[in-house]
Motif scaffolding. Structure first.
Motif, PDB file in Angstrom:
ATOM      1  N   THR A  20       0.807  -1.219   0.000  1.00  0.00           N
ATOM      2  CA  THR A  20       0.000   0.000   0.000  1.00  0.00           C
ATOM      3  C   THR A  20       0.843   1.273   0.000  1.00  0.00           C
ATOM      4  OG1 THR A  20      -0.132  -0.035   2.429  1.00  0.00           O
ATOM      5  CG2 THR A  20      -1.879  -1.163   1.215  1.00  0.00           C
ATOM      6  N   ALA A  21       2.144   1.149   0.302  1.00  0.00           N
ATOM      7  CA  ALA A  21       3.004   2.340   0.342  1.00  0.00           C
ATOM      8  C   ALA A  21       3.160   2.925  -1.057  1.00  0.00           C
ATOM      9  CB  ALA A  21       4.370   1.992   0.924  1.00  0.00           C
ATOM     10  N   SER A  22       3.207   4.261  -1.123  1.00  0.00           N
ATOM     11  CA  SER A  22       3.370   4.933  -2.406  1.00  0.00           C
ATOM     12  C   SER A  22       4.816   5.329  -2.668  1.00  0.00           C
ATOM     13  CB  SER A  22       2.474   6.176  -2.476  1.00  0.00           C
ATOM     14  OG  SER A  22       2.807   7.085  -1.432  1.00  0.00           O
ATOM     15  N   GLU A  23       5.671   5.249  -1.637  1.00  0.00           N
ATOM     16  CA  GLU A  23       7.073   5.615  -1.785  1.00  0.00           C
ATOM     17  C   GLU A  23       7.903   4.927  -0.709  1.00  0.00           C
ATOM     18  OE1 GLU A  23       7.125   9.826  -1.454  1.00  0.00           O
ATOM     19  OE2 GLU A  23       5.963   9.841   0.400  1.00  0.00           O
ATOM     20  N   ARG A  24       9.184   4.839  -0.965  1.00  0.00           N
ATOM     21  CA  ARG A  24      10.099   4.214  -0.013  1.00  0.00           C
ATOM     22  C   ARG A  24      10.312   5.155   1.174  1.00  0.00           C
ATOM     23  NH1 ARG A  24      12.171   4.283  -5.059  1.00  0.00           N
ATOM     24  NH2 ARG A  24      12.002   2.321  -6.229  1.00  0.00           N
ATOM     25  N   ARG A  25      10.692   4.550   2.321  1.00  0.00           N
ATOM     26  CA  ARG A  25      10.896   5.359   3.511  1.00  0.00           C
ATOM     27  C   ARG A  25      11.893   4.672   4.441  1.00  0.00           C
ATOM     28  NH1 ARG A  25       5.897   5.550   5.292  1.00  0.00           N
ATOM     29  NH2 ARG A  25       6.115   4.147   7.063  1.00  0.00           N
ATOM     30  N   ILE A  26      12.663   5.485   5.161  1.00  0.00           N
ATOM     31  CA  ILE A  26      13.578   4.971   6.178  1.00  0.00           C
ATOM     32  C   ILE A  26      13.130   5.511   7.529  1.00  0.00           C
ATOM     33  CG2 ILE A  26      15.952   4.892   7.015  1.00  0.00           C
ATOM     34  CD1 ILE A  26      16.881   5.464   4.172  1.00  0.00           C
ATOM     35  N   GLY A  31      19.098   2.100  17.946  1.00  0.00           N
ATOM     36  CA  GLY A  31      19.417   0.685  17.823  1.00  0.00           C
ATOM     37  C   GLY A  31      18.679  -0.044  16.720  1.00  0.00           C
ATOM     38  N   HIS A  32      17.907   0.665  15.912  1.00  0.00           N
ATOM     39  CA  HIS A  32      17.124  -0.030  14.886  1.00  0.00           C
ATOM     40  C   HIS A  32      16.882   0.872  13.685  1.00  0.00           C
ATOM     41  CE1 HIS A  32      13.336  -1.733  13.100  1.00  0.00           C
ATOM     42  NE2 HIS A  32      14.053  -2.823  13.226  1.00  0.00           N
ATOM     43  N   VAL A  33      17.076   0.313  12.497  1.00  0.00           N
ATOM     44  CA  VAL A  33      16.800   1.021  11.247  1.00  0.00           C
ATOM     45  C   VAL A  33      15.850   0.159  10.430  1.00  0.00           C
ATOM     46  CG1 VAL A  33      17.748   1.947   9.093  1.00  0.00           C
ATOM     47  CG2 VAL A  33      19.044   2.168  11.234  1.00  0.00           C
ATOM     48  N   GLU A  34      14.758   0.745   9.981  1.00  0.00           N
ATOM     49  CA  GLU A  34      13.805   0.021   9.139  1.00  0.00           C
ATOM     50  C   GLU A  34      13.713   0.691   7.778  1.00  0.00           C
ATOM     51  OE1 GLU A  34       9.260   0.304   9.127  1.00  0.00           O
ATOM     52  OE2 GLU A  34       9.625  -1.533  10.293  1.00  0.00           O
ATOM     53  N   VAL A  35      13.777  -0.102   6.738  1.00  0.00           N
ATOM     54  CA  VAL A  35      13.628   0.381   5.367  1.00  0.00           C
ATOM     55  C   VAL A  35      12.315  -0.152   4.822  1.00  0.00           C
ATOM     56  CG1 VAL A  35      14.570   0.385   3.034  1.00  0.00           C
ATOM     57  CG2 VAL A  35      16.117   0.483   5.004  1.00  0.00           C
ATOM     58  N   LEU A  36      11.420   0.750   4.466  1.00  0.00           N
ATOM     59  CA  LEU A  36      10.143   0.368   3.871  1.00  0.00           C
ATOM     60  C   LEU A  36      10.290   0.456   2.352  1.00  0.00           C
ATOM     61  CD1 LEU A  36       7.107  -0.313   4.289  1.00  0.00           C
ATOM     62  CD2 LEU A  36       6.682   2.144   4.116  1.00  0.00           C
ATOM     63  N   ALA A  37      10.080  -0.649   1.683  1.00  0.00           N
ATOM     64  CA  ALA A  37      10.222  -0.703   0.230  1.00  0.00           C
ATOM     65  C   ALA A  37       8.891  -1.096  -0.403  1.00  0.00           C
ATOM     66  CB  ALA A  37      11.302  -1.704  -0.165  1.00  0.00           C
ATOM     67  N   LEU A  38       8.776  -0.808  -1.689  1.00  0.00           N
ATOM     68  CA  LEU A  38       7.588  -1.212  -2.431  1.00  0.00           C
ATOM     69  C   LEU A  38       7.684  -2.703  -2.748  1.00  0.00           C
ATOM     70  CD1 LEU A  38       7.458   1.767  -4.964  1.00  0.00           C
ATOM     71  CD2 LEU A  38       6.640   1.685  -2.605  1.00  0.00           C
ATOM     72  N   THR A  39       6.570  -3.339  -2.916  1.00  0.00           N
ATOM     73  CA  THR A  39       6.582  -4.772  -3.221  1.00  0.00           C
ATOM     74  C   THR A  39       7.206  -5.045  -4.592  1.00  0.00           C
ATOM     75  OG1 THR A  39       4.313  -4.562  -4.064  1.00  0.00           O
ATOM     76  CG2 THR A  39       4.588  -5.305  -1.789  1.00  0.00           C
ATOM     77  N   THR A  40       7.223  -4.027  -5.449  1.00  0.00           N
ATOM     78  CA  THR A  40       7.785  -4.205  -6.793  1.00  0.00           C
ATOM     79  C   THR A  40       9.289  -3.936  -6.852  1.00  0.00           C
ATOM     80  OG1 THR A  40       7.168  -1.913  -7.301  1.00  0.00           O
ATOM     81  CG2 THR A  40       5.603  -3.641  -7.909  1.00  0.00           C
ATOM     82  N   ASP A  41       9.875  -3.456  -5.770  1.00  0.00           N
ATOM     83  CA  ASP A  41      11.301  -3.119  -5.760  1.00  0.00           C
ATOM     84  C   ASP A  41      12.160  -4.380  -5.808  1.00  0.00           C
ATOM     85  OD1 ASP A  41      10.896  -0.423  -5.657  1.00  0.00           O
ATOM     86  OD2 ASP A  41      11.173  -0.250  -3.491  1.00  0.00           O
ATOM     87  N   ASP A  42      13.192  -4.340  -6.657  1.00  0.00           N
ATOM     88  CA  ASP A  42      14.186  -5.407  -6.613  1.00  0.00           C
ATOM     89  C   ASP A  42      15.377  -4.934  -5.783  1.00  0.00           C
ATOM     90  OD1 ASP A  42      15.701  -3.707  -8.244  1.00  0.00           O
ATOM     91  OD2 ASP A  42      15.096  -4.733 -10.077  1.00  0.00           O
ATOM     92  N   GLU A  43      16.364  -5.782  -5.592  1.00  0.00           N
ATOM     93  CA  GLU A  43      17.508  -5.456  -4.736  1.00  0.00           C
ATOM     94  C   GLU A  43      18.269  -4.244  -5.256  1.00  0.00           C
ATOM     95  OE1 GLU A  43      18.454  -9.971  -3.078  1.00  0.00           O
ATOM     96  OE2 GLU A  43      20.064  -8.729  -3.914  1.00  0.00           O
ATOM     97  N   ALA A  44      18.398  -4.124  -6.575  1.00  0.00           N
ATOM     98  CA  ALA A  44      19.139  -3.001  -7.153  1.00  0.00           C
ATOM     99  C   ALA A  44      18.456  -1.670  -6.832  1.00  0.00           C
ATOM    100  CB  ALA A  44      19.266  -3.179  -8.656  1.00  0.00           C
ATOM    101  N   GLU A  45      17.128  -1.638  -6.886  1.00  0.00           N
ATOM    102  CA  GLU A  45      16.402  -0.404  -6.592  1.00  0.00           C
ATOM    103  C   GLU A  45      16.521  -0.030  -5.113  1.00  0.00           C
ATOM    104  OE1 GLU A  45      12.754  -1.953  -8.312  1.00  0.00           O
ATOM    105  OE2 GLU A  45      12.693  -0.250  -9.680  1.00  0.00           O
ATOM    106  N   ILE A  46      16.490  -1.034  -4.250  1.00  0.00           N
ATOM    107  CA  ILE A  46      16.644  -0.773  -2.815  1.00  0.00           C
ATOM    108  C   ILE A  46      18.055  -0.279  -2.527  1.00  0.00           C
ATOM    109  CG2 ILE A  46      16.656  -1.831  -0.516  1.00  0.00           C
ATOM    110  CD1 ILE A  46      14.465  -3.740  -1.582  1.00  0.00           C
ATOM    111  N   ASP A  47      19.060  -0.910  -3.144  1.00  0.00           N
ATOM    112  CA  ASP A  47      20.448  -0.483  -2.939  1.00  0.00           C
ATOM    113  C   ASP A  47      20.651   0.948  -3.432  1.00  0.00           C
ATOM    114  OD1 ASP A  47      21.100  -2.883  -1.809  1.00  0.00           O
ATOM    115  OD2 ASP A  47      21.969  -3.747  -3.625  1.00  0.00           O
TER     116      ASP A  47
END
Length: 265
Positions: A20-26, A31-47
């Motif tokens: 449901t997310a419309s954009e990536r977010r950190i 002590g904790h980092v969360e990366v929210l990615a789209l379901t369509t993102d591949d590893e290259a796009e996340i990197d």
């Protein structure tokens, strides 16, 4: 669990995907980092996203570390202690009274009247719990009043609006129009609370965070940049952890760590 390298430092992060997310977010908490990615993102796009945000992530981790060290600490819940409330430190006065119930009020500071049955060893826990409940009731009232005003002026009608314990983020607007507001905003100036409420109500009309959204938000709250700037600068200090001292009276709320979010939801 992934790892992003920033200079000689490796930062571990948890990857979460959202349909449901419309954009990536950190989102960063101590002590904790969360990366929210789209379901369509591949590893290259996340990197690539993490590469673009490496400097922001490095600066935010250092900033949170410094702010956490300086955050308000209430050593004991006794007369003279300071309680963060609406962007300032309010004085606490604890008194005894002959009534049967704990009573709490705010008049240029917090006044807590304790009945005689409260033992001295239980005082800190009971005062902490009562203040927490009072703050949550107050912010619920404020949120409902703000939402009612925006509904009347701009015909913005969320399906529901609730104040909740949120582990990350200051607010959210779900796809069905259900709005959630983080209760710890009661620690910020009231204009900051209004900004977050207006921000989420604006998502009823514009779902993304593009130029159209910010232009629409400006029509709802023309001076939104000032409280937004305050929140960006001080959000690490909005930590209800000072209320965790409640050994005698169990609390139904979990303290949320201070955080820094790349973009509000």
């Amino acid at each position: 669990m992934g790892v992003v390298r920033i200079g000689q430092t490796e930062v571990a992060y948890e990857l979460r995907r959202s349909a449901t997310a419309s954009e990536r977010r950190i989102t960063v908490t101590p002590g904790h980092v969360e990366v929210l990615a789209l379901t369509t993102d591949d590893e290259a796009e996340i990197d690539a996203f993490l590469t673009r945000k490496r400097q922001w992530l490095f600066n935010t981790l250092r900033e949170l570390e410094a702010r956490t060290a300086k955050r308000a600490v209430v050593p004991r819940f006794m007369t003279g202690s300071k309680i963060p409330y609406r962007g300032r430190m309010a004085r606490l006065t604890v008194r005894r009274h002959d009534g049967p119930h704990v009573e709490i009020d705010y008049r240029n500071g917090f006044l807590v009247d304790l009945p005689s049955w409260v033992r001295d060893e239980d005082l800190d826990g009971i005062v902490a719990t009562e203040i927490k409940l009072w703050l949550k009731r107050r912010v619920r009232r404020d949120v409902m009043e703000i939402a009612a005003a925006y509904r009347k002026r701009f015909d913005l009608k969320p399906r529901t609006i609730r104040v909740a314990d949120m582990k990350t983020g200051w607010g959210s607007c779900g796809p069905t129009g259900a709005v959630l507001i983080n209760w710890t905003l009661v620690l910020a100036p009231k204009a900051v609370l209004e900004y977050v409420v207006a921000h989420e109500l604006a998502h009823l009309k514009v779902r993304s965070h593009g130029p159209e959204f910010w232009a629409y938000l400006a029509t709802l709250m023309p001076d939104h940049e000032r409280p937004k700037g305050w929140l960006d600068k001080h959000q690490g200090s909005l930590d209800p952890g000072f209320l965790q001292f409640a050994p005698a009276v169990p609390s139904d709320c979990k303290g949320r760590p201070s955080k820094r979010t790349l973009r509000p939801t």
